[in-house]
Design an enzyme around this catalytic site. Structure first.
Site, PDB file in Angstrom:
ATOM      1  N   ALA A 111       0.983  -1.154   0.387  1.00 34.69           N
ATOM      2  CA  ALA A 111      -0.033   0.325   0.160  1.00 34.69           C
ATOM      3  C   ALA A 111       1.246   1.286  -0.076  1.00 34.69           C
ATOM      4  CB  ALA A 111      -0.649   0.258   1.292  1.00 34.69           C
ATOM      5  N   PHE A 112       0.325   2.328  -0.749  1.00 29.35           N
ATOM      6  CA  PHE A 112       1.329   3.790  -0.545  1.00 29.35           C
ATOM      7  C   PHE A 112       2.093   4.348   0.918  1.00 29.35           C
ATOM      8  CE2 PHE A 112      -0.497   7.074   0.741  1.00 29.35           C
ATOM      9  CZ  PHE A 112      -1.489   6.696   1.080  1.00 29.35           C
ATOM     10  N   LYS A 113       1.113   3.677   1.849  1.00 27.91           N
ATOM     11  CA  LYS A 113       1.832   4.511   2.908  1.00 27.91           C
ATOM     12  C   LYS A 113       3.145   3.868   3.132  1.00 27.91           C
ATOM     13  CE  LYS A 113      -2.647   4.913   5.353  1.00 27.91           C
ATOM     14  NZ  LYS A 113      -4.106   4.893   4.489  1.00 27.91           N
ATOM     15  N   ASP A 114       3.508   2.467   2.785  1.00 28.69           N
ATOM     16  CA  ASP A 114       5.042   2.636   3.182  1.00 28.69           C
ATOM     17  C   ASP A 114       6.123   3.608   2.101  1.00 28.69           C
ATOM     18  OD1 ASP A 114       4.676  -0.463   3.668  1.00 28.69           O
ATOM     19  OD2 ASP A 114       4.131  -0.934   1.899  1.00 28.69           O
ATOM     20  N   MET A 117       6.364   5.743   5.062  1.00 28.85           N
ATOM     21  CA  MET A 117       6.633   5.448   6.223  1.00 28.85           C
ATOM     22  C   MET A 117       8.092   4.797   6.898  1.00 28.85           C
ATOM     23  SD  MET A 117       4.068   4.646   9.180  1.00 28.85           S
ATOM     24  CE  MET A 117       2.851   4.376   8.987  1.00 28.85           C
TER      25      MET A 117
END
Ligand SMILES: *Cc1c(COP(=O)(O)O)cnc(C)c1O
Length: 467
Positions: A111-114, A117
């Site tokens: 997911a793009f949150k990586d 993060m």
């Protein structure tokens, strides 16, 4: 570069001092004192950079209290291509006509949150090391944020992660992803309740100042400024891939929930990146779509927030929205405070007199989609192009199609890979989504999770025993 609070009550602070904090001391959100400007010449010079090099260039505009060589090492570690599946870390995947996906979901949790993060994990460790201190992260997740945080912070010796998730309410893939981590500093707590119960416990424990201090409690939620700054990078990356010359414009469509992702697009545009439109896409939880259509912002209660098939966008109180409103009212904290007071008193505020500015000055337009739209968009996109998209990205593709303009490339941010939400993929095309080879045995791995009741005192005791 110093950071202010949107509410106007914080002494300006350097990056490293706002890094570990959640809300600013006055209850507002930290924001850059000004947006650094990037010229057309600089953009041209950046065309040949790798992703980590570009990240270094952009983040160094926001971070001036970490020595250059150290920041370079941090961006290299966060954006090491080995952590991302596929040949290009952030590929542009053509769909039809001017539309393409910006592939932000090749990281460890798909997911793009990586993208943000991974940098956060590096910079946290660095600053804690410098200050010889430690931090305990307490968070609540309905899926994507928690796993991205755990994969970014696993094995970091100065950080413990306590992640609350609603017992039995995440997809099998999401559970396997989080609970299979065996690192000693990762603590998965499945709470008997729903996501809001998890969130309430985090708020309750976080508002206990003694506990907060004695536990050195920290957060990695979507208001964290370092995450926003790291997200700015891929707007530049996408623009550089979609254009040949610096006078060309690109539009971006962003599947939105907490307004973190698209806020980074707004900042990139304010920095001078030639962005035509920022298209905000919501699902049935359309509070933000309603704002950009009417000028009225009316958040909903959690009882009035629907559970949808794009669950990471099931949000009715977008935590980053305040940063955009701050810019919209001319960075006037007094006006901002008055608006948030109105929200508290009457449940909404009305900025319809500024409606013409939304698109003219800021490029913002918006649209929404339904469950039926998602299924239809996933099936149609697959049939027409052979590209399989996840339900959140489908919200984006559906709305992007309504805002295409002749000669302007439209990049839709791919916020997750379909493997994470296979149930909906099956409903759309009659077969499950393919799982990347290195994750095919995820379900067979042993899982590490403790199940607890939605009781803050119990969870507090557990934390105290495990730091
Ligand atoms: C978090 C998330 C979103 C929403 O992003 P915001 O920054 O909260 O607007 C959209 N899609 C997916 C898959 C997500 O994980």
């Amino acid at each position: 570069m110093k950071y202010l609070s949107t509410r106007g009550g914080m002494v300006p602070q350097p990056f490293s001092d706002i890094l570990l904090e959640g809300l600013a001391t006055d209850g507002g959100l930290a924001i850059a004192q000004h947006y650094p400007q990037v010229s057309a010449e600089t953009l041209e010079q950046w065309r040949g950079l790798s992703y980590d090099q570009l990240a270094f260039e952009i983040l160094s505009l926001f971070i001036d209290d970490i020595p250059t060589e150290d920041l370079r090492a941090l961006t290299q570690a966060a954006y090491n291509p080995d952590l991302y599946v596929g040949d290009a870390m952030v590929p542009v995947k053509p769909l039809q006509g001017q539309m393409a996906l910006l592939g932000l979901s090749q990281g460890p949790t798909l997911a793009f949150k990586d993208m943000a993060m991974q940098f956060l994990g590096q910079v946290f460790e660095y600053v804690l090391e410098k200050r010889d201190s430690r931090i305990n992260i307490l968070g609540a997740t309905s899926g994507d944020t928690g796993s991205a945080a755990e994969y970014a912070l696993r094995g970091k010796s100065r950080v413990n992660v306590f992640m609350l998730s609603p017992n039995g309410r995440m997809s099998a893939f999401q559970r396997a992803q989080m609970y299979s981590l065996q690192d000693e500093n990762i603590h998965n707590i499945a709470v008997n309740g729903v996501f809001d119960d998890c969130q309430d416990i985090v708020k309750q424990l976080g508002s206990d100042l003694d506990f907060k201090q004695s536990m050195q409690l920290g957060a990695v939620n979507s208001i964290n400024w370092a995450r926003i700054a790291a997200q700015v990078v891929y707007y530049f990356w996408g623009w550089l891939r979609a254009t040949q010359t610096s006078d060309q414009k690109v539009s971006f469509t962003v599947p939105s929930g907490n307004f973190g992702n698209i806020l980074a697009g707004h900042i990139a545009r304010q920095m001078g990146l030639p962005i035509q439109r920022l298209v905000l896409a919501t699902n049935e939880n359309n509070v933000l779509e309603e704002f950009f259509r009417t000028g009225i912002y009316r958040p909903r209660s959690s009882e009035n927030t629907y559970e949808t098939s794009s669950p990471s966008m099931d949000i009715s109180r977008a935590s980053n929205f305040e940063r955009f409103i701050f810019d919209l009212v001319g960075r006037d904290s007094e006006q901002l405070n008055a608006l948030w007071q109105q929200l508290a008193d009457q449940g909404y505020f009305d900025l319809s007199h500024l409606l013409p500015k939304f698109e003219e000055q800021y490029g913002f337009v918006a649209g929404q989609s339904s469950h039926a739209d998602r299924l239809q968009t996933i099936a149609q996109t697959y049939k027409d192009t052979g590209v399989l998209i996840d339900p959140h990205t489908a919200d984006g593709v559906k709305v992007a199609a309504e805002y295409l303009q002749e000669g302007v490339p439209m990049l839709v941010l791919e916020t997750a890979l379909p493997a994470k939400f296979s149930e909906t993929i099956e409903a759309a095309i009659g077969q499950p989504a393919p799982v990347p080879a290195h994750l095919q045995h995820l379900n067979d791995l042993p899982q590490q999770v403790v199940v607890m009741d939605a009781d803050a005192a119990q969870i507090r005791a557990y934390m105290e025993q495990h730091v």
